[in-house]
Design an enzyme around this catalytic site. Sequence first.
Site, mmCIF file in Angstrom:
data_model
loop_
_atom_site.group_PDB
_atom_site.id
_atom_site.type_symbol
_atom_site.label_atom_id
_atom_site.label_comp_id
_atom_site.label_asym_id
_atom_site.label_seq_id
_atom_site.Cartn_x
_atom_site.Cartn_y
_atom_site.Cartn_z
ATOM 1 N N HIS A 16 2.410 7.070 -0.679
ATOM 2 C CA HIS A 16 1.390 6.556 -0.108
ATOM 3 C C HIS A 16 1.798 5.400 0.808
ATOM 4 O O HIS A 16 2.520 4.655 0.656
ATOM 5 C CB HIS A 16 0.523 6.014 -1.269
ATOM 6 C CG HIS A 16 -0.674 5.053 -1.009
ATOM 7 N ND1 HIS A 16 -2.087 5.839 -0.890
ATOM 8 C CD2 HIS A 16 -0.849 3.772 -0.600
ATOM 9 C CE1 HIS A 16 -2.843 4.845 -0.346
ATOM 10 N NE2 HIS A 16 -2.064 3.751 -0.281
ATOM 11 N N ASP A 55 -13.296 2.680 -7.480
ATOM 12 C CA ASP A 55 -12.656 2.399 -6.193
ATOM 13 C C ASP A 55 -13.561 2.310 -4.914
ATOM 14 O O ASP A 55 -13.758 1.488 -4.061
ATOM 15 C CB ASP A 55 -11.312 3.059 -5.898
ATOM 16 C CG ASP A 55 -10.824 2.544 -4.719
ATOM 17 O OD1 ASP A 55 -10.319 1.579 -4.873
ATOM 18 O OD2 ASP A 55 -10.476 3.442 -3.805
ATOM 19 N N ARG A 90 -15.714 -5.047 -1.107
ATOM 20 C CA ARG A 90 -14.361 -5.751 -0.674
ATOM 21 C C ARG A 90 -14.578 -5.874 0.640
ATOM 22 O O ARG A 90 -14.248 -6.727 1.439
ATOM 23 C CB ARG A 90 -13.192 -5.125 -1.310
ATOM 24 C CG ARG A 90 -12.823 -5.584 -2.728
ATOM 25 C CD ARG A 90 -11.642 -4.851 -3.111
ATOM 26 N NE ARG A 90 -10.427 -5.192 -2.546
ATOM 27 C CZ ARG A 90 -9.455 -4.313 -2.271
ATOM 28 N NH1 ARG A 90 -9.514 -3.275 -2.908
ATOM 29 N NH2 ARG A 90 -8.377 -4.435 -1.472
ATOM 30 N N SER A 122 -6.464 -0.607 -6.494
ATOM 31 C CA SER A 122 -7.319 0.370 -5.679
ATOM 32 C C SER A 122 -6.238 1.454 -5.540
ATOM 33 O O SER A 122 -6.737 3.065 -5.493
ATOM 34 C CB SER A 122 -7.436 -0.105 -4.440
ATOM 35 O OG SER A 122 -8.052 0.738 -3.430
ATOM 36 N N LYS A 163 -5.782 5.304 -7.802
ATOM 37 C CA LYS A 163 -5.855 6.929 -7.144
ATOM 38 C C LYS A 163 -4.802 7.877 -7.318
ATOM 39 O O LYS A 163 -4.676 8.704 -7.602
ATOM 40 C CB LYS A 163 -6.481 6.530 -5.753
ATOM 41 C CG LYS A 163 -7.695 6.205 -5.519
ATOM 42 C CD LYS A 163 -8.260 5.988 -4.048
ATOM 43 C CE LYS A 163 -7.428 4.694 -3.643
ATOM 44 N NZ LYS A 163 -7.890 4.339 -2.449
HETATM 45 N N1 URA Z 1 -5.666 1.265 0.520
HETATM 46 C C1 URA Z 1 -6.456 1.390 -0.475
HETATM 47 O O1 URA Z 1 -6.649 2.489 -1.071
HETATM 48 N N2 URA Z 1 -7.020 0.269 -1.374
HETATM 49 C C2 URA Z 1 -6.746 -0.842 -0.662
HETATM 50 O O2 URA Z 1 -7.297 -1.839 -1.508
HETATM 51 C C3 URA Z 1 -6.039 -1.254 0.651
HETATM 52 C C4 URA Z 1 -5.488 -0.117 1.021
#
Ligand code: URA
Length: 435
Positions: free
Chosen positions: A82, A161, A168, A183, A187
């Site tokens: 990621h 999310d 946000r 967040s 995932k």
């Molecule tokens: N990427 C994400 O998936 N969430 C965040 O809060 C910031 C970057």
Amino acid sequence: MNTVKIIIKKRNNIPLSQKEIEYIIKGAVEHTIPDYQLSAFLMAAFINGLNDDETFFITNAMLKSGQTLVLSNIQSIKADKHSTGGVADTTTLILSPAVASLGVPVIKMSGRGLGFSGGTIDKLLSIPGFKTDITVSDALNLAQKSNIVIMGQTKDIVPADKILYSLRDVTGTVESIPLIVSSIVSKKIATNSDVIIYDVKCGSGAFMKDINSARSLSEKLISISKKFGKRAAAIISSMEQPLGNNIGNSLEVIEAIEILKGNYLSSDLYNLVRVLGGVTLFCCQKATDIQSGSEMIDNAIKSGYALEKFIEFISQQGGNTDIINDYSLLPQSKYKKEFLANETGYISKLDAQTIGMASVETGAGRKQKDDYIDFGAGIIINSRIGDYVKKGDIIATIYSSSQQKLNSAYNEFISAVEINRNKPPKQKLVIDVIV
Ligand code: URA
């Protein structure tokens, strides 16, 4: 439970209990707590932070708001990478087939572009026919067949999310380490790979502008992932200048294919892929150390196996594989404009964030969430920070399907570049590796 009391508690910097956090997340998903109260909660959490227990509780509550992939049919150790988001970061398109060709299943859920930073899903959708909107059971079948699948975010996985992130985004609460951790990690845990490698970007084109905040984000991503029983590692990499030369969806696909064909192997983009790959293979117990893992990635590229895996991946997700040898089949923009050096000297600045914003101006990214994407638009940069250029040299070429967008991208791009008589200090690409 009372929402106002929970908001006041967080406002007064008193840690929340697991039950209180679960109540907020449930209320968000079931729409029993209105956006203005959720926004107040997010701002209180942004200002006062969340301690490690609260961060774990919110991550867990978000995870439980939706489905988790069941990967027990795939026996091998599965890996996911990621990136916290950047400009010209095409590592996923190179790393995933390379790692998959070495026998490590890669099952990824990727996102669309966000502001000035690009998204893997948009890049893949620039390939004619390619589908990212696949069901969870199709994704599992594809992963079993070929070791690689990349899917778009579905509404069934971590729905909390989507709700919290969109609030946000418009309430100035994005750059909070615990909110970013919850967040991202929720995932990653929902897609359920055994090994998670975080590429934490640091610099002008990243959420984390300085090394201290990048390091604390990395440490929290790792520690919360470990609480869920995952093997996790982080690489902190520079995002002062765009990672690759190409910015924009089909342009980035072309750069990835070129590297998979064995070209540009001395580029920063490939160097980061090597390190990410080395760490991935080491954590998946396929390599004895990071260096030998990186060499395995080199072999996967040089042997052509990584490219073969990429072709299989494009084909199984419905994409036209003829693009590999004929880039004219990818979307292309009608207009282009060159950006020339206005003096002789060393390039001392190629500001990633400004270049990312210029790329959005071309039409390659979105200003509003439902904006149409011009898949062929973007920017190709010919230089890196530290390169010597002569007045009149072409530093970049900007592409767009709209003459007006081309001009506004050009105007934005101007302030991204600085040329200096003195050679700037060499930029470190990989700032730290935390395994
Ligand atoms: N990427 C994400 O998936 N969430 C965040 O809060 C910031 C970057």
